[in-house]
Design a protein around this motif. Structure first.
Motif, mmCIF file in Angstrom:
data_model
loop_
_atom_site.group_PDB
_atom_site.id
_atom_site.type_symbol
_atom_site.label_atom_id
_atom_site.label_comp_id
_atom_site.label_asym_id
_atom_site.label_seq_id
_atom_site.Cartn_x
_atom_site.Cartn_y
_atom_site.Cartn_z
ATOM 1 N N LEU A 16 6.824 -7.649 -7.394
ATOM 2 C CA LEU A 16 6.130 -9.122 -7.464
ATOM 3 C C LEU A 16 6.979 -10.325 -6.791
ATOM 4 N N GLU A 17 8.112 -10.168 -7.104
ATOM 5 C CA GLU A 17 9.206 -11.166 -6.454
ATOM 6 C C GLU A 17 9.064 -11.019 -5.021
ATOM 7 N N LEU A 18 9.223 -9.667 -4.396
ATOM 8 C CA LEU A 18 9.432 -9.350 -3.171
ATOM 9 C C LEU A 18 7.975 -9.904 -2.289
ATOM 10 N N ILE A 19 6.976 -9.920 -3.024
ATOM 11 C CA ILE A 19 5.624 -10.384 -2.382
ATOM 12 C C ILE A 19 5.646 -11.935 -2.247
ATOM 13 N N ASP A 20 6.152 -12.625 -3.345
ATOM 14 C CA ASP A 20 6.241 -14.048 -3.346
ATOM 15 C C ASP A 20 7.189 -14.597 -2.406
ATOM 16 N N THR A 21 8.457 -13.735 -2.187
ATOM 17 C CA THR A 21 9.463 -14.700 -1.604
ATOM 18 C C THR A 21 9.670 -13.945 -0.107
ATOM 19 N N TYR A 22 9.334 -12.924 0.342
ATOM 20 C CA TYR A 22 9.589 -12.630 1.702
ATOM 21 C C TYR A 22 8.761 -13.322 2.506
ATOM 22 N N GLU A 23 9.540 -13.650 3.632
ATOM 23 C CA GLU A 23 9.103 -14.601 4.685
ATOM 24 C C GLU A 23 9.307 -14.192 5.964
ATOM 25 N N GLY A 24 9.716 -12.958 6.303
ATOM 26 C CA GLY A 24 10.186 -12.373 7.551
ATOM 27 C C GLY A 24 9.058 -12.153 8.299
ATOM 28 N N GLU A 25 9.501 -11.581 9.522
ATOM 29 C CA GLU A 25 8.653 -11.177 10.505
ATOM 30 C C GLU A 25 7.568 -10.110 10.318
ATOM 31 N N TYR A 26 8.024 -9.206 9.309
ATOM 32 C CA TYR A 26 7.390 -8.140 8.682
ATOM 33 C C TYR A 26 6.721 -8.067 7.441
ATOM 34 N N GLU A 27 5.970 -9.223 7.166
ATOM 35 C CA GLU A 27 5.540 -9.619 6.025
ATOM 36 C C GLU A 27 4.170 -8.556 5.646
ATOM 37 N N THR A 28 3.389 -8.248 6.622
ATOM 38 C CA THR A 28 2.313 -7.212 6.278
ATOM 39 C C THR A 28 2.947 -5.888 6.158
ATOM 40 N N THR A 29 3.890 -5.597 6.847
ATOM 41 C CA THR A 29 4.636 -4.113 6.666
ATOM 42 C C THR A 29 5.159 -4.070 4.998
ATOM 43 N N GLN A 30 5.660 -5.216 4.620
ATOM 44 C CA GLN A 30 6.321 -5.345 3.352
ATOM 45 C C GLN A 30 5.346 -5.216 2.338
ATOM 46 N N LEU A 31 4.218 -6.058 2.551
ATOM 47 C CA LEU A 31 3.212 -5.823 1.447
ATOM 48 C C LEU A 31 2.575 -4.396 1.437
ATOM 49 N N LEU A 32 2.470 -3.818 2.689
ATOM 50 C CA LEU A 32 1.913 -2.388 2.462
ATOM 51 C C LEU A 32 2.859 -1.505 1.893
ATOM 52 N N ASN A 33 4.053 -1.651 2.124
ATOM 53 C CA ASN A 33 5.182 -0.683 1.300
ATOM 54 C C ASN A 33 4.983 -0.963 -0.160
ATOM 55 N N THR A 34 5.064 -2.305 -0.430
ATOM 56 C CA THR A 34 4.685 -2.784 -1.653
ATOM 57 C C THR A 34 3.700 -2.324 -2.536
ATOM 58 N N LEU A 35 2.459 -2.278 -1.873
ATOM 59 C CA LEU A 35 1.251 -1.566 -2.177
ATOM 60 C C LEU A 35 1.224 -0.199 -2.910
ATOM 61 N N ILE A 36 2.213 0.592 -2.252
ATOM 62 C CA ILE A 36 2.218 1.924 -2.740
ATOM 63 C C ILE A 36 2.982 2.058 -4.184
ATOM 64 N N GLY A 37 3.944 1.247 -4.645
ATOM 65 C CA GLY A 37 4.334 1.184 -5.951
ATOM 66 C C GLY A 37 3.347 0.517 -6.705
ATOM 67 N N LEU A 38 2.654 -0.718 -6.271
ATOM 68 C CA LEU A 38 2.131 -1.509 -7.304
ATOM 69 C C LEU A 38 0.690 -1.040 -7.401
ATOM 70 N N LEU A 39 0.334 0.048 -6.823
ATOM 71 C CA LEU A 39 -1.024 0.497 -7.174
ATOM 72 C C LEU A 39 -0.721 1.808 -7.840
ATOM 73 N N PHE A 40 0.313 2.476 -7.442
ATOM 74 C CA PHE A 40 0.416 3.934 -7.950
ATOM 75 C C PHE A 40 0.892 3.823 -9.414
#
Length: 142
Positions: A16-40
């Protein structure tokens, strides 16, 4: 009493902290990677405590029910609840049935999700983040 151990709690909090704090160029890539853990994790280890709130109830989180394009075989979007939505999104991610959709200003405005049961959703990244925030807040408060 909590249904999950400290590892799962810390994993969800840090994700959740990664979702809220990441502001880099790869925001949507980070979100998709995070989805794996946060849905599984919630779906596989604690599905019985995912609330069965209606999509209208979670609209207050900033997730619009009209993101559900097709609820699947023999269902309307109004019949899907949060627990089923998590399962359907998890299935889409697990089986690589996710693709980005662009807009005029960004190469990835959000994601299309689908599963073999004819579920389809088109979810903008901001609403996906809101859904995950609400889900994790709900689970972490149990």
């Amino acid at each position: 009493m909590s249904y999950f151990n400290n590892f799962e709690r810390l994993f969800m909090q840090r994700s959740l902290e990664l979702i809220d704090t990441y502001e880099g160029e790869y925001e949507t890539t980070q979100l998709l990677n995070t989805l794996i853990g946060l849905l599984f994790f919630p779906n596989e280890r604690m599905s019985d405590i995912i609330p069965e709130k209606s999509l209208l109830d979670i609209e207050a989180w900033g997730f619009r029910p009209d993101c559900i394009v097709n609820a699947g075989a023999h269902k309307t979007p109004q019949e899907i609840n949060l627990r089923e939505l998590v399962r359907r999104l998890r299935n889409a991610v697990a089986h690589c049935n996710v693709s980005p959709f662009p807009n005029d200003h960004r190469p990835c405005e959000g994601f299309f999700f689908s599963d073999r049961n004819y579920f389809e959703a088109k979810i903008p990244t901001d609403q996906l983040k809101n859904l995950l925030r609400g889900l994790l807040a709900s689970l972490l408060n149990q």
